[in-house]
Design an enzyme around this catalytic site. Structure first.
Site, PDB file in Angstrom:
ATOM      1  N   ASN A  86       0.863  -1.177   0.000  1.00 49.62           N
ATOM      2  CA  ASN A  86       0.000   0.000   0.000  1.00 49.62           C
ATOM      3  C   ASN A  86       0.904   1.232   0.000  1.00 49.62           C
ATOM      4  OD1 ASN A  86      -2.333  -1.618   0.224  1.00 49.62           O
ATOM      5  ND2 ASN A  86      -2.074  -1.738   2.428  1.00 49.62           N
ATOM      6  N   GLN A  93      -2.166   3.515   2.494  1.00 46.60           N
ATOM      7  CA  GLN A  93      -1.044   3.200   3.377  1.00 46.60           C
ATOM      8  C   GLN A  93      -1.351   3.782   4.757  1.00 46.60           C
ATOM      9  OE1 GLN A  93       2.754   4.608   1.948  1.00 46.60           O
ATOM     10  NE2 GLN A  93       3.864   3.719   3.669  1.00 46.60           N
ATOM     11  N   HIS A  99       6.346  -1.261   3.718  1.00 47.66           N
ATOM     12  CA  HIS A  99       6.143  -2.636   4.165  1.00 47.66           C
ATOM     13  C   HIS A  99       5.414  -3.426   3.079  1.00 47.66           C
ATOM     14  CE1 HIS A  99       2.708  -0.266   5.621  1.00 47.66           C
ATOM     15  NE2 HIS A  99       1.973  -1.366   5.616  1.00 47.66           N
TER      16      HIS A  99
END
Length: 116
Positions: A86, A93, A99
């Protein structure tokens, strides 16, 4: 970054259920799993998002992606998995530390996005 939850996890200030760790990255289970296998791979160095990466991050990003398959299999996702990064507001996000979500399990996952 002092207020980043993932930086605190990397530093050991917040506990996590580790999947893998080396000098460059940490993989740990998501606290709100969306499937039987759901963990994240994060760089130890704070990088805000994929949108902030340049060519200098290519070796690290490649290492993270290359580890995903082995780690997914070790966690029980032996017949495939989904990777999600994301990015930014539009990408939803929530934590502004790059990540990679690794999501899978023994059964096929649902559609990633609804059909129009």
């Amino acid at each position: 970054m002092e207020d980043c939850i993932f930086c605190k996890i990397v530093a050991g200030k917040i506990p996590s259920k580790k999947v893998y760790e080396d000098d460059d990255m940490l993989a740990f289970h998501d606290i709100a799993p969306q499937a039987p296998v759901h963990f994240m791979i994060v760089p130890k160095r704070h990088i805000e998002s994929l949108a902030k990466c340049g060519p200098e991050e290519a070796p690290l990003l490649g290492k993270m992606m290359a580890a995903a398959g082995r780690l997914a299999r070790e966690q029980g996702s032996t017949d495939g998995f989904r990777t999600i990064i994301n990015t930014g507001k539009v990408g939803r996000q929530d934590v502004y530390h790059l990540h990679i979500h690794i999501i899978g399990g023994p059964s096929p996952l649902g559609r990633m996005l609804p059909k129009d």
